[in-house]
Design a protein around this motif. Structure first.
Motif, PDB file in Angstrom:
ATOM      1  N   GLY A 157      -3.007   8.958  -5.927  1.00  0.00           N
ATOM      2  CA  GLY A 157      -1.895   8.019  -6.021  1.00  0.00           C
ATOM      3  C   GLY A 157      -2.307   6.634  -6.447  1.00  0.00           C
ATOM      4  O   GLY A 157      -1.474   5.735  -6.507  1.00  0.00           O
ATOM      5  N   SER A 158      -3.595   6.437  -6.743  1.00  0.00           N
ATOM      6  CA  SER A 158      -4.069   5.098  -7.095  1.00  0.00           C
ATOM      7  C   SER A 158      -3.710   4.761  -8.532  1.00  0.00           C
ATOM      8  O   SER A 158      -3.992   5.535  -9.445  1.00  0.00           O
ATOM      9  CB  SER A 158      -5.589   5.030  -6.913  1.00  0.00           C
ATOM     10  OG  SER A 158      -6.073   3.745  -7.187  1.00  0.00           O
ATOM     11  N   ALA A 159      -3.067   3.623  -8.724  1.00  0.00           N
ATOM     12  CA  ALA A 159      -2.687   3.207 -10.065  1.00  0.00           C
ATOM     13  C   ALA A 159      -3.932   2.888 -10.879  1.00  0.00           C
ATOM     14  O   ALA A 159      -4.917   2.366 -10.363  1.00  0.00           O
ATOM     15  CB  ALA A 159      -1.776   1.982  -9.999  1.00  0.00           C
ATOM     16  N   ALA A 207       0.823  -1.209   0.000  1.00  0.00           N
ATOM     17  CA  ALA A 207       0.000   0.000   0.000  1.00  0.00           C
ATOM     18  C   ALA A 207       0.862   1.267   0.000  1.00  0.00           C
ATOM     19  O   ALA A 207       0.691   2.161  -0.843  1.00  0.00           O
ATOM     20  CB  ALA A 207      -0.946  -0.003   1.199  1.00  0.00           C
ATOM     21  N   ILE A 208       1.798   1.367   0.936  1.00  0.00           N
ATOM     22  CA  ILE A 208       2.637   2.561   1.023  1.00  0.00           C
ATOM     23  C   ILE A 208       3.594   2.667  -0.162  1.00  0.00           C
ATOM     24  O   ILE A 208       3.712   3.745  -0.762  1.00  0.00           O
ATOM     25  CB  ILE A 208       3.380   2.594   2.375  1.00  0.00           C
ATOM     26  CG1 ILE A 208       2.389   2.967   3.487  1.00  0.00           C
ATOM     27  CG2 ILE A 208       4.548   3.589   2.342  1.00  0.00           C
ATOM     28  CD1 ILE A 208       2.990   3.032   4.869  1.00  0.00           C
ATOM     29  N   PRO A 209       4.297   1.589  -0.567  1.00  0.00           N
ATOM     30  CA  PRO A 209       5.134   1.704  -1.764  1.00  0.00           C
ATOM     31  C   PRO A 209       4.357   2.118  -3.007  1.00  0.00           C
ATOM     32  O   PRO A 209       4.859   2.888  -3.837  1.00  0.00           O
ATOM     33  CB  PRO A 209       5.715   0.292  -1.928  1.00  0.00           C
ATOM     34  CG  PRO A 209       5.705  -0.278  -0.557  1.00  0.00           C
ATOM     35  CD  PRO A 209       4.478   0.281   0.093  1.00  0.00           C
ATOM     36  N   LEU A 210       3.112   1.631  -3.146  1.00  0.00           N
ATOM     37  CA  LEU A 210       2.300   1.980  -4.313  1.00  0.00           C
ATOM     38  C   LEU A 210       1.977   3.463  -4.326  1.00  0.00           C
ATOM     39  O   LEU A 210       2.055   4.125  -5.370  1.00  0.00           O
ATOM     40  CB  LEU A 210       1.011   1.156  -4.330  1.00  0.00           C
ATOM     41  CG  LEU A 210       0.053   1.398  -5.497  1.00  0.00           C
ATOM     42  CD1 LEU A 210       0.741   1.086  -6.809  1.00  0.00           C
ATOM     43  CD2 LEU A 210      -1.194   0.556  -5.355  1.00  0.00           C
ATOM     44  N   ILE A 211       1.630   4.020  -3.167  1.00  0.00           N
ATOM     45  CA  ILE A 211       1.322   5.448  -3.103  1.00  0.00           C
ATOM     46  C   ILE A 211       2.567   6.276  -3.394  1.00  0.00           C
ATOM     47  O   ILE A 211       2.529   7.245  -4.170  1.00  0.00           O
ATOM     48  CB  ILE A 211       0.739   5.807  -1.726  1.00  0.00           C
ATOM     49  CG1 ILE A 211      -0.755   5.465  -1.693  1.00  0.00           C
ATOM     50  CG2 ILE A 211       0.929   7.283  -1.407  1.00  0.00           C
ATOM     51  CD1 ILE A 211      -1.475   5.943  -0.471  1.00  0.00           C
ATOM     52  N   LEU A 212       3.689   5.923  -2.779  1.00  0.00           N
ATOM     53  CA  LEU A 212       4.922   6.667  -3.014  1.00  0.00           C
ATOM     54  C   LEU A 212       5.292   6.653  -4.495  1.00  0.00           C
ATOM     55  O   LEU A 212       5.578   7.707  -5.087  1.00  0.00           O
ATOM     56  CB  LEU A 212       6.058   6.074  -2.185  1.00  0.00           C
ATOM     57  CG  LEU A 212       6.150   6.511  -0.723  1.00  0.00           C
ATOM     58  CD1 LEU A 212       7.215   5.692  -0.005  1.00  0.00           C
ATOM     59  CD2 LEU A 212       6.464   7.994  -0.620  1.00  0.00           C
ATOM     60  N   ALA A 213       5.283   5.468  -5.100  1.00  0.00           N
ATOM     61  CA  ALA A 213       5.706   5.337  -6.491  1.00  0.00           C
ATOM     62  C   ALA A 213       4.755   6.054  -7.446  1.00  0.00           C
ATOM     63  O   ALA A 213       5.181   6.853  -8.283  1.00  0.00           O
ATOM     64  CB  ALA A 213       5.813   3.857  -6.858  1.00  0.00           C
ATOM     65  N   ALA A 214       3.444   5.769  -7.316  1.00  0.00           N
ATOM     66  CA  ALA A 214       2.471   6.321  -8.265  1.00  0.00           C
ATOM     67  C   ALA A 214       2.318   7.824  -8.115  1.00  0.00           C
ATOM     68  O   ALA A 214       2.228   8.554  -9.113  1.00  0.00           O
ATOM     69  CB  ALA A 214       1.120   5.627  -8.080  1.00  0.00           C
ATOM     70  N   LEU A 215       2.296   8.307  -6.876  1.00  0.00           N
ATOM     71  CA  LEU A 215       2.060   9.733  -6.655  1.00  0.00           C
ATOM     72  C   LEU A 215       3.268  10.563  -7.064  1.00  0.00           C
ATOM     73  O   LEU A 215       3.125  11.593  -7.732  1.00  0.00           O
ATOM     74  CB  LEU A 215       1.716   9.974  -5.187  1.00  0.00           C
ATOM     75  CG  LEU A 215       1.012  11.287  -4.840  1.00  0.00           C
ATOM     76  CD1 LEU A 215      -0.199  11.507  -5.726  1.00  0.00           C
ATOM     77  CD2 LEU A 215       0.590  11.279  -3.380  1.00  0.00           C
ATOM     78  N   ILE A 216       4.462  10.126  -6.684  1.00  0.00           N
ATOM     79  CA  ILE A 216       5.668  10.868  -7.073  1.00  0.00           C
ATOM     80  C   ILE A 216       5.833  10.851  -8.591  1.00  0.00           C
ATOM     81  O   ILE A 216       6.146  11.878  -9.214  1.00  0.00           O
ATOM     82  CB  ILE A 216       6.913  10.277  -6.382  1.00  0.00           C
ATOM     83  CG1 ILE A 216       6.858  10.579  -4.874  1.00  0.00           C
ATOM     84  CG2 ILE A 216       8.192  10.852  -6.984  1.00  0.00           C
ATOM     85  CD1 ILE A 216       7.975   9.946  -4.078  1.00  0.00           C
ATOM     86  N   LYS A 217       5.603   9.696  -9.213  1.00  0.00           N
ATOM     87  CA  LYS A 217       5.707   9.629 -10.670  1.00  0.00           C
ATOM     88  C   LYS A 217       4.659  10.515 -11.338  1.00  0.00           C
ATOM     89  O   LYS A 217       4.960  11.253 -12.281  1.00  0.00           O
ATOM     90  CB  LYS A 217       5.525   8.191 -11.148  1.00  0.00           C
ATOM     91  CG  LYS A 217       5.637   8.055 -12.669  1.00  0.00           C
ATOM     92  CD  LYS A 217       5.312   6.652 -13.142  1.00  0.00           C
ATOM     93  CE  LYS A 217       5.518   6.534 -14.645  1.00  0.00           C
ATOM     94  NZ  LYS A 217       4.679   7.483 -15.418  1.00  0.00           N
ATOM     95  N   GLY A 218       3.417  10.454 -10.854  1.00  0.00           N
ATOM     96  CA  GLY A 218       2.356  11.238 -11.470  1.00  0.00           C
ATOM     97  C   GLY A 218       2.622  12.730 -11.404  1.00  0.00           C
ATOM     98  O   GLY A 218       2.416  13.461 -12.379  1.00  0.00           O
ATOM     99  N   ILE A 219       3.110  13.203 -10.257  1.00  0.00           N
ATOM    100  CA  ILE A 219       3.384  14.632 -10.105  1.00  0.00           C
ATOM    101  C   ILE A 219       4.619  15.039 -10.898  1.00  0.00           C
ATOM    102  O   ILE A 219       4.625  16.066 -11.583  1.00  0.00           O
ATOM    103  CB  ILE A 219       3.550  14.984  -8.619  1.00  0.00           C
ATOM    104  CG1 ILE A 219       2.227  14.795  -7.884  1.00  0.00           C
ATOM    105  CG2 ILE A 219       4.035  16.433  -8.447  1.00  0.00           C
ATOM    106  CD1 ILE A 219       2.313  14.998  -6.396  1.00  0.00           C
ATOM    107  N   SER A 220       5.659  14.231 -10.847  1.00  0.00           N
ATOM    108  CA  SER A 220       6.894  14.584 -11.564  1.00  0.00           C
ATOM    109  C   SER A 220       6.700  14.557 -13.072  1.00  0.00           C
ATOM    110  O   SER A 220       7.411  15.257 -13.800  1.00  0.00           O
ATOM    111  CB  SER A 220       8.029  13.634 -11.165  1.00  0.00           C
ATOM    112  OG  SER A 220       7.748  12.304 -11.559  1.00  0.00           O
TER     113      SER A 220
END
Length: 435
Positions: A357-359, A53-66
């Motif tokens: 952050g949801s994929a 759950a936490i890795p998914l939010i970190l990865a998806a949200l940071i990627k989406g914003i960047s």
């Protein structure tokens, strides 16, 4: 022979789990066998969802914003897009909370069944109630204070701190945009790859979903076999679908008021994308069709659709956020947990940010729900109550995700004077041209 679709496998797992448990309860040693040898696999499945759950939010949200690359270059269109997406998501969560609070599907569960649930799945339910009482005694800005972590590694160690992790991910993503590209490219590539790895982990976990559902439903029937629980589950599904239908009405009203387009025009234009969204349960997989329908059949210029829709497939998950709100409150009702007004406001914030952050892949909403439950102090084991019907509801809420993307693209296009008459291609000519 064509492989059976995953959602049908999950539904079969649910049905077989119920039938298996009903047969086993007829045997004296049946319930113990399920508790010792079947239920652990359901627990492993739930833990695997919590694990990422936490890795998914970190990865998806940071990627989406960047991926927005340059904040200044977004100008008015970027600002309007992001703000409109956030507003529609907040509306979706609010509608979900209103519907589930009025209908109270979890309230129909008898006190006896509720006690069985608490004993079987929510050993820490009393502790959660005590935490809720403590929150009532805190200051009015405590929720705001709790958003900002003092230590990100400590915050990431518990799903209960999901909102703090989301805050860090947003902060990190914005900072990544603001530094020179030659310095940020390595970090961006890392999170692009990290995101792909996490999405593959989601795929692998979902392969085990039919077996996890089988184990969860078998344990649920043995430990809480009351019929009112399954009646409440049906009411929960009704709440989600009813809330999603209200969102469609909301979208149609927005299109009518701000673009002057008729509901028939809008729904006919986006219908093929909605059907594909229903069958794939993936906003990302539907994106090419969504872009074609919005550009060629709803009159949005490609300059707008090519910017708004990909961002929407990443951060705009109105159907997912509505479902998370309904699911969180339903599980709380099932366990007899009274959510304070402050906690419900926190659910709005958490579900809104978690949906960002949801994929855009099947099953990711269930992973994000773990974070919402953790924030609200609701036993995460309550996922067992809703997972059986999650897949068909996932198909329904993906329709709303795609419809919301199309709605916002029309609103943004209208504000930029880039909404015209539809210009469908002659696909025979287009084919010959490509050929």
């Amino acid at each position: 022979m064509k492989k059976l679709a995953l959602h049908w496998q999950i539904l079969m797992g649910m049905a077989l789990g119920i039938l298996f448990a009903l047969g086993m309860v007829q045997l004296e040693s049946g319930p113990k066998l399920i508790a010792d040898w079947i239920k652990p696999f359901g627990t492993i499945f739930i833990n695997s969802l919590k694990l990422i759950a936490i890795p998914l939010i970190l990865a998806a949200l940071i990627k989406g914003i960047s991926d927005l690359r340059d904040i200044s270059s977004l100008s008015k269109m970027g600002f309007r897009t992001i703000i409109t997406y956030i507003i529609t998501t907040i509306v979706a969560v609010s509608i979900g909370l209103a519907v589930v609070s009025m209908i109270k599907p979890g309230g129909s569960i008898s006190e006896n069944t509720r006690d069985e649930l608490v004993e079987a799945y929510g050993g820490d339910a009393e502790m959660k109630r005590q935490d809720a009482e403590k929150q009532k005694a805190t200051g009015p800005l405590q929720a705001l204070i709790d958003i900002v972590p003092s230590n990100i590694f400590s915050a990431a160690s518990s799903n209960r701190n999901m909102l703090q992790v989301i805050f860090f991910a947003v902060f990190f993503g914005i900072a990544l945009i603001l530094i020179p590209e030659e310095k940020s490219s390595t970090v961006k590539k890392f999170f692009d790859g990290f995101n792909e790895v996490i999405l593959k982990m989601v795929d692998l976990i979902m392969l085990a979903a039919p077996y996890g559902v089988f184990a969860l439903m078998a344990a649920l029937v043995v430990e809480a076999p009351s019929a009112d629980l399954f009646a409440a589950l049906g009411m929960y599904a009704f709440c989600v679908v009813f809330g999603l239908a209200l969102m469609v009405v909301f979208y149609v009203m927005l299109v009518r008021v701000f673009t002057k387009k008729s509901p028939k025009f809008f729904l006919n234009g986006i219908a093929p994308a909605q059907l594909l969204a229903f069958s794939t349960s993936s906003s990302a997989a539907t994106l090419p069709v969504t872009m074609e329908r919005v550009t060629e059949h709803l009159g949005v210029e490609e300059e707008v659709s090519s910017f708004v829709l990909p961002i929407g497939a990443t951060i705009n998950m109105d159907g997912t956020s509505l479902y998370q709100a309904v699911a969180a409150v339903f599980i709380a009702q099932a366990f007899g947990i009274d959510l304070t007004f402050g906690t419900q406001m926190g659910i709005i914030a958490t579900a809104t940010m978690a949906s960002i952050g949801s994929a855009a892949v099947p099953g990711a909403g269930m992973v994000m729900l773990v974070g919402v439950l953790g924030y609200a102090g609701i036993p995460e084991a309550g996922l067992a109550l809703i997972f059986a019907v999650d897949r068909p509801l996932d198909m329904c809420r993906t329709i709303i995700n795609v419809t919301g993307d199309a709605t916002v693209s029309m609103l943004v296009a209208k504000s930029q004077n880039k909404l015209g008459d539809p210009k469908p291609k002659n696909w025979d000519d287009h084919y010959n041209e490509v050929k």
